[in-house]
Design a protein around this motif. Structure first.
Motif, mmCIF file in Angstrom:
data_model
loop_
_atom_site.group_PDB
_atom_site.id
_atom_site.type_symbol
_atom_site.label_atom_id
_atom_site.label_comp_id
_atom_site.label_asym_id
_atom_site.label_seq_id
_atom_site.Cartn_x
_atom_site.Cartn_y
_atom_site.Cartn_z
ATOM 1 N N GLN A 35 0.834 -1.205 0.000
ATOM 2 C CA GLN A 35 0.000 0.000 0.000
ATOM 3 C C GLN A 35 0.868 1.255 0.000
ATOM 4 O O GLN A 35 0.589 2.215 -0.727
ATOM 5 C CB GLN A 35 -0.932 -0.005 1.218
ATOM 6 N N ALA A 36 1.931 1.235 0.791
ATOM 7 C CA ALA A 36 2.823 2.394 0.864
ATOM 8 C C ALA A 36 3.527 2.641 -0.464
ATOM 9 O O ALA A 36 3.783 3.791 -0.841
ATOM 10 C CB ALA A 36 3.854 2.182 1.972
ATOM 11 N N LEU A 37 3.817 1.582 -1.191
ATOM 12 C CA LEU A 37 4.480 1.716 -2.487
ATOM 13 C C LEU A 37 3.534 2.204 -3.579
ATOM 14 O O LEU A 37 3.968 2.502 -4.695
ATOM 15 C CB LEU A 37 5.104 0.381 -2.903
ATOM 16 N N GLY A 38 2.235 2.260 -3.264
ATOM 17 C CA GLY A 38 1.274 2.844 -4.191
ATOM 18 C C GLY A 38 0.562 1.863 -5.094
ATOM 19 O O GLY A 38 -0.068 2.274 -6.076
ATOM 20 N N PHE A 39 0.596 0.586 -4.779
ATOM 21 C CA PHE A 39 -0.113 -0.384 -5.615
ATOM 22 C C PHE A 39 -1.615 -0.255 -5.404
ATOM 23 O O PHE A 39 -2.090 -0.136 -4.270
ATOM 24 C CB PHE A 39 0.349 -1.803 -5.298
ATOM 25 N N ASP A 40 -2.347 -0.282 -6.517
ATOM 26 C CA ASP A 40 -3.795 -0.119 -6.485
ATOM 27 C C ASP A 40 -4.460 -1.336 -5.863
ATOM 28 O O ASP A 40 -3.978 -2.467 -5.991
ATOM 29 C CB ASP A 40 -4.315 0.098 -7.912
ATOM 30 N N ARG A 41 -5.588 -1.108 -5.241
ATOM 31 C CA ARG A 41 -6.336 -2.178 -4.587
ATOM 32 C C ARG A 41 -6.741 -3.264 -5.580
ATOM 33 O O ARG A 41 -6.856 -4.445 -5.226
ATOM 34 C CB ARG A 41 -7.572 -1.574 -3.917
ATOM 35 N N ASP A 44 14.248 -3.337 1.356
ATOM 36 C CA ASP A 44 15.241 -3.110 2.412
ATOM 37 C C ASP A 44 14.561 -3.434 3.739
ATOM 38 O O ASP A 44 13.929 -2.576 4.370
ATOM 39 C CB ASP A 44 15.718 -1.658 2.369
ATOM 40 N N ARG A 45 14.680 -4.697 4.149
ATOM 41 C CA ARG A 45 13.907 -5.153 5.308
ATOM 42 C C ARG A 45 14.337 -4.467 6.600
ATOM 43 O O ARG A 45 13.497 -4.197 7.466
ATOM 44 C CB ARG A 45 14.017 -6.675 5.444
ATOM 45 N N LYS A 46 15.605 -4.194 6.754
ATOM 46 C CA LYS A 46 16.076 -3.548 7.984
ATOM 47 C C LYS A 46 15.432 -2.168 8.146
ATOM 48 O O LYS A 46 14.938 -1.810 9.229
ATOM 49 C CB LYS A 46 17.594 -3.432 7.967
ATOM 50 N N LYS A 47 15.424 -1.380 7.081
ATOM 51 C CA LYS A 47 14.807 -0.061 7.139
ATOM 52 C C LYS A 47 13.292 -0.177 7.246
ATOM 53 O O LYS A 47 12.640 0.600 7.972
ATOM 54 C CB LYS A 47 15.192 0.733 5.881
ATOM 55 N N VAL A 57 11.464 -2.541 8.681
ATOM 56 C CA VAL A 57 11.043 -2.930 10.036
ATOM 57 C C VAL A 57 10.995 -1.703 10.942
ATOM 58 O O VAL A 57 10.057 -1.527 11.740
ATOM 59 C CB VAL A 57 11.993 -4.007 10.596
ATOM 60 N N GLU A 58 11.974 -0.851 10.817
ATOM 61 C CA GLU A 58 12.001 0.384 11.615
ATOM 62 C C GLU A 58 10.792 1.257 11.290
ATOM 63 O O GLU A 58 10.113 1.772 12.203
ATOM 64 C CB GLU A 58 13.305 1.135 11.316
ATOM 65 N N LEU A 59 10.505 1.426 10.007
ATOM 66 C CA LEU A 59 9.374 2.266 9.603
ATOM 67 C C LEU A 59 8.036 1.629 9.983
ATOM 68 O O LEU A 59 7.100 2.329 10.415
ATOM 69 C CB LEU A 59 9.426 2.507 8.090
ATOM 70 N N LEU A 60 7.934 0.319 9.818
ATOM 71 C CA LEU A 60 6.692 -0.371 10.175
ATOM 72 C C LEU A 60 6.373 -0.236 11.653
ATOM 73 O O LEU A 60 5.215 0.012 12.028
ATOM 74 C CB LEU A 60 6.804 -1.850 9.792
ATOM 75 N N ASP A 61 7.375 -0.403 12.495
ATOM 76 C CA ASP A 61 7.148 -0.284 13.938
ATOM 77 C C ASP A 61 6.715 1.129 14.311
ATOM 78 O O ASP A 61 5.823 1.322 15.163
ATOM 79 C CB ASP A 61 8.415 -0.685 14.702
ATOM 80 N N LEU A 62 7.319 2.150 13.671
ATOM 81 C CA LEU A 62 6.933 3.536 13.955
ATOM 82 C C LEU A 62 5.499 3.790 13.517
ATOM 83 O O LEU A 62 4.734 4.468 14.225
ATOM 84 C CB LEU A 62 7.881 4.499 13.231
ATOM 85 N N HIS A 63 5.124 3.241 12.387
ATOM 86 C CA HIS A 63 3.751 3.440 11.903
ATOM 87 C C HIS A 63 2.742 2.698 12.767
ATOM 88 O O HIS A 63 1.692 3.259 13.129
ATOM 89 C CB HIS A 63 3.635 2.969 10.451
ATOM 90 N N GLN A 64 3.054 1.468 13.119
ATOM 91 C CA GLN A 64 2.090 0.655 13.854
ATOM 92 C C GLN A 64 1.932 1.092 15.313
ATOM 93 O O GLN A 64 0.900 0.810 15.922
ATOM 94 C CB GLN A 64 2.489 -0.819 13.762
ATOM 95 N N ASP A 116 0.771 8.646 5.590
ATOM 96 C CA ASP A 116 1.323 9.441 4.485
ATOM 97 C C ASP A 116 2.837 9.568 4.613
ATOM 98 O O ASP A 116 3.570 9.420 3.625
ATOM 99 C CB ASP A 116 0.685 10.831 4.458
ATOM 100 N N GLU A 117 3.308 9.832 5.823
ATOM 101 C CA GLU A 117 4.752 9.958 6.039
ATOM 102 C C GLU A 117 5.432 8.597 5.913
ATOM 103 O O GLU A 117 6.546 8.493 5.387
ATOM 104 C CB GLU A 117 5.025 10.566 7.419
ATOM 105 N N PHE A 118 4.761 7.568 6.394
ATOM 106 C CA PHE A 118 5.276 6.202 6.257
ATOM 107 C C PHE A 118 5.427 5.852 4.773
ATOM 108 O O PHE A 118 6.465 5.333 4.337
ATOM 109 C CB PHE A 118 4.317 5.231 6.953
ATOM 110 N N SER A 119 4.404 6.171 3.972
ATOM 111 C CA SER A 119 4.438 5.866 2.550
ATOM 112 C C SER A 119 5.558 6.629 1.851
ATOM 113 O O SER A 119 6.299 6.065 1.025
ATOM 114 C CB SER A 119 3.087 6.212 1.910
ATOM 115 N N ASP A 120 5.711 7.906 2.154
ATOM 116 C CA ASP A 120 6.778 8.700 1.535
ATOM 117 C C ASP A 120 8.151 8.117 1.869
ATOM 118 O O ASP A 120 9.032 8.032 0.997
ATOM 119 C CB ASP A 120 6.705 10.156 2.035
ATOM 120 N N ALA A 121 8.337 7.695 3.115
ATOM 121 C CA ALA A 121 9.627 7.148 3.535
ATOM 122 C C ALA A 121 9.913 5.823 2.830
ATOM 123 O O ALA A 121 11.046 5.575 2.385
ATOM 124 C CB ALA A 121 9.642 6.960 5.052
#
Length: 507
Positions: free
Chosen positions: A326-332, A424-427, A429-436, A443-448
């Motif tokens: 979803q963050a990468l912008g793939f359509d439903r 990039d799984r290491k990066k 995981v960090e972003l996923l934990d911050l979002h969750q 929106d910021e999660f998707s941009d990152a």
């Protein structure tokens, strides 16, 4: 007069009897000869018909393969039959090389390419490789059950002599002994010439009982690197049965629009091997731990799942994957083909991914039971179908960088740098934990997430070279020597850097 007349008639009958007998014998002889001629003609006609039929079918198979080798071309393209096999290379063989490949389909595939290259370097006769039947998957398939063995032997005959078995005269009864050994991993040509070749003077047959990563990624002559590619991209084609069914899957998907091949490596063997249990219940984590200790070559003294996850060494969970897509912008409405075996936890672990992307598809859903039954309980043959679909997809996304992910990535580069999003799984995981945990809005999660992967889309780059072979980029993921010709290669591949370096420069 009547008596005399009857006497004459009797004498005439006696004279005509031999004539009649000879006539009947002649008729019988003619009939026998005619029957023999007719049956001979029929047999000849049947033989000619069978030969024509065989050539006709071979022609169709050749055309199917020619189309399959170019999945990025429109299906309406008129295909030409591949050229005949090249003339055999004339050389004096130094001995026979037997190999037993270990691992899953794509680990074995890379190993086969390496073994052909080693046989060419040492002027050996290669025996058709034996495939792993003792691993976790316990697949009983032989080489000819997965790959077209006739094409494999014939297409490489100008480089290496390949036979289906060692001649009987080289057995122990005739005084020959087979040396079994595992070559040192990531070895270069000097090692094989100086350390391995002398063994063939004493043992005419040497058996490599392990083949994974036995040839260096870098530092090999250009002709050897290109031979590895030739085996991988041309000589190793799947059987007609696999090719035909794989093309059917591709056709079904393409008829409905673009599709993503998602190599969702959330399978029981992967989780047990890696020790990754994020998102699992206590009971599931214990089950995976028991499996890991049941396989001695997977066993480690202690694995802390969360530490591995934070280091980027775990496959993404289906739930994490849904958020990343979803963050990468793939359509439903995007078709998502799951290129994987059975997902650990079953359908309920796919619930969030399916809710985000309802068009989740698997080969079991797309094919009738009677089409797929012959491949069931043969994990490598099933993986071959997923491999074909992944190579032909509009976008390929692996959630773990295992052997299949690397081999598909390399194939897609070879086909023109087709889009492959290398997570990039290491990066992440960090972003996923911050979002969750509510710290990072979507929106910021998707941009990152998009910024992190701007330069991880399968673009050209040079392999990373290191003093530690384990840390180098894998040859088969990026066979740069085979992707371009001449001085333009430098322009295409750019300065000597790596994917990691390019991505880091953008952050």
């Amino acid at each position: 007069m009547e008596v005399r007349s009857e006497g004459v008639q009797v004498r005439c009958d006696k004279l005509q009897a031999p004539v009649i007998a000879r006539t009947r014998l002649r008729v019988w002889f003619i009939r026998v000869c005619s029957s023999i001629v007719i049956w001979t003609c029929l047999i000849q006609l049947l033989t000619v018909t069978e030969l024509w039929r065989s050539n006709f079918i071979s022609g169709i198979t050749s055309r199917i393969y020619h189309i399959n080798q170019r999945p990025f071309l429109a299906e309406t393209t008129v295909a030409q039959a591949p050229p005949p096999y090249p003339p055999a290379r004339n050389y004096t063989s130094n001995g026979f090389l037997r190999v037993s490949c270990n691992g899953g389909l794509n680990q074995m595939r890379a190993a086969i390419c390496d073994m052909v290259t080693i046989a060419r370097l040492l002027n050996l006769t290669l025996v058709v490789p034996e495939l792993d039947k003792k691993s976790f998957w316990a697949d009983p398939s032989n080489f000819e059950d997965i790959f077209d063995v006739t094409h494999f032997i014939g297409s490489l005959r100008d480089e290496v002599r390949i036979v289906k078995r060692v001649p009987k005269k080289f057995n122990t009864k005739n005084g020959y002994s087979t040396l079994k050994m595992a070559p040192i991993s990531w070895s270069n040509e000097k090692y094989y010439l100086e350390q391995i070749l002398p063994h063939f003077s004493k043992h005419k047959v040497v058996h490599f009982n392990k083949t994974d990563a036995r040839l260096a990624n870098n530092g090999l002559p250009l002709d050897l690197q290109k031979l590895r590619c030739r085996v991988n991209f041309q000589a190793l084609k799947f059987t007609p049965e696999i090719e035909t069914l794989g093309q059917k899957l591709i056709r079904i998907l393409r008829e409905k629009g673009p599709f993503v091949a998602l190599h969702l490596r959330y399978e029981m063997d992967m989780l047990a091997f890696s020790g990754c249990t994020h998102g699992c219940s206590y009971e599931e984590a214990e089950e995976l731990k028991r499996m890991r200790y049941a396989f001695p070559w997977w066993r480690e003294k202690e694995i802390v799942s969360e530490e591995r996850r934070l280091q980027g060494q775990c496959p993404l969970t289906p739930e994490e994957t849904a958020l990343v897509l979803q963050a990468l912008g793939f359509d439903r409405d995007m078709q998502i083909y799951i290129a994987a075996g059975e997902i650990y936890g079953g359908e309920h672990r796919l619930a969030q991914l399916r809710a985000a992307f309802p068009k989740i598809l698997k080969k079991e859903m797309m094919l009738a039971h009677d089409e797929l039954w012959q491949f069931q309980n043969h994990s490598s043959q099933m993986a071959a179908l997923d491999f074909m679909v992944s190579v032909a997809s509009n976008t390929f996304i692996p959630t773990y960088d295992g052997n299949m992910a690397k081999l598909v990535e390399g194939h897609r580069r070879y086909l023109g740098f087709e889009k492959s999003i290398l997570l990039d799984r290491k990066k992440l995981v960090e972003l996923l934990d911050l979002h969750q945990n509510g710290t990072l809005p979507f929106d910021e999660f998707s941009d990152a997430v998009r910024r992190v992967h701007e330069n991880r889309m399968g673009q050209p780059f040079r392999r990373r070279v290191s003093d530690k072979p384990k840390e180098e980029d894998y040859f088969y993921a990026n066979p740069q020597e085979c992707l371009c010709e001449g001085t333009k290669c430098d322009d295409l591949l750019g300065p000597r850097n790596s994917s990691v370096g390019m991505a880091a420069a953008q952050l």
